[in-house]
Motif scaffolding. Sequence first.
Motif, PDB file in Angstrom:
ATOM      1  N   TYR A  99      30.519  39.873  46.889  1.00  0.00           N
ATOM      2  CA  TYR A  99      30.261  40.319  45.522  1.00  0.00           C
ATOM      3  C   TYR A  99      28.860  40.888  45.403  1.00  0.00           C
ATOM      4  O   TYR A  99      27.875  40.202  45.735  1.00  0.00           O
TER       5      TYR A  99
ATOM      6  N   ASN B 115      39.326  37.275  37.787  1.00  0.00           N
ATOM      7  CA  ASN B 115      38.488  36.610  38.788  1.00  0.00           C
ATOM      8  C   ASN B 115      37.918  35.340  38.173  1.00  0.00           C
ATOM      9  O   ASN B 115      37.114  35.407  37.248  1.00  0.00           O
TER      10      ASN B 115
ATOM     11  N   GLY C  76      33.362  43.781  43.882  1.00  0.00           N
ATOM     12  CA  GLY C  76      33.882  42.988  44.995  1.00  0.00           C
ATOM     13  C   GLY C  76      34.465  43.805  46.130  1.00  0.00           C
ATOM     14  O   GLY C  76      35.006  44.897  45.917  1.00  0.00           O
TER      15      GLY C  76
ATOM     16  N   GLY D 248      37.180  43.097  43.427  1.00  0.00           N
ATOM     17  CA  GLY D 248      36.647  42.014  42.591  1.00  0.00           C
ATOM     18  C   GLY D 248      37.645  41.513  41.564  1.00  0.00           C
ATOM     19  O   GLY D 248      37.572  40.363  41.118  1.00  0.00           O
TER      20      GLY D 248
END
Length: 387
Positions: free
Chosen positions: A20, A50, A275, A360
């Motif tokens: 990340y 997430n 991500g 992500g």
Amino acid sequence: MFNSTRIDKFNQLETPFYFYDMNILEQTLNSIQSESSKYGYHIHYAVKANANPKIMQKIQSYGFGADCVSGNEISRSVECGFPASKIVYAGVGKSDKEIKTALETDIFCFNCESIPEMELINELAKQEGKVAKIAIRINPNVNANTHHYITTGIEENKFGINRWEFDSVIENLKTFKNIKLIGLHFHIGSQITDLSVFKGLCLRINEIQEWFKERQIFVDLINVGGGFGVDYENPDENPIPDFTTFFAIFDEFLNLKANQELHFELGRSVVAQCGSVMSRVLYVKNGVNTKFAILDAGMTELLRPALYQAYHKIENVSANGETDKYDVVGPICESSDCFGKSVKLPKTKRNDLIALRTTGAYGEAMASQYNLRNIANAVFSDEIDPA
Ligand SMILES: *Cc1c(COP(=O)(O)O)cnc(C)c1O
């Protein structure tokens, strides 16, 4: 995204892992905050994209609320610092236990998807001696022009309440004394890149608001859900979605009543670009007409390609120069465990580091232990970048 300092660090780490970039996340959050505050809009982060605690704590620190779709997401949101007064809760199949969790937490609002659900919330709220605030999730019959697995706002969908059911909802609500209608909720799908779809949603909401007005029903808030798409093809050119244009559409086309609040539930557009799944090439295997680059990451770390043919940009960060074409696949015993066919990459060999970009959102959140694999670690840029 991948400078040499980061690559040196990555080379010391066990793969696969989720990486990340916290700078990208912060820039995204800054943009959402400055663009939405121009209009006084309320933002809830859609936790299902997430639920990594460190990511959630960062998002929470910007003062946003949370949009949850399970009891556990409500608990996780509270643990990560989201105030209960900013938590909304959606889902077509809320269980008794989950509704109780929500009532005990004193969340802001339930987004209700059916009359039987309202009946149950009313019943459980009565047992707790509470009045639960609800919004009804309306199916506006707007096509999101996105993949059919992530389209949720057309009539034959399991989500939401259809127009022909409104009368009966209104009749029922009169008898439910332990729920209070405060809003109308919409969420029509995900990864919507054609912004005219949101204009269409605004116009439909205007019509629906008229219908309610004719019946003397006024609600405090409109919630338009999430669904704003990201650029999976060009993550480096467009790391931050264009929130300026996005919010401006609602300002231009949605007719809010006096003092009515507008709420959003953004998931993918908040976290997707920060991500990457980082993995290594285990083997390069020659097929009949193809070369396979077999990675140590698979559908267990990133399900989207196997689940809905999603595209993720694939990058070999260890190599450059002359290219070749590869079918990039995972190690899982399923033919759908494939990240891309005929992908042009620099000549690739065993142990090269491969990045699957824009993961992500709905990456780590969809991880599974299929084939008894370990859940991959998360690595954050602020833990590896030099101070
Ligand atoms: C999934 C979901 C969202 C978030 O959608 P994104 O496309 O990730 O922005 C928002 N609201 C509801 C009700 C959802 O189910």
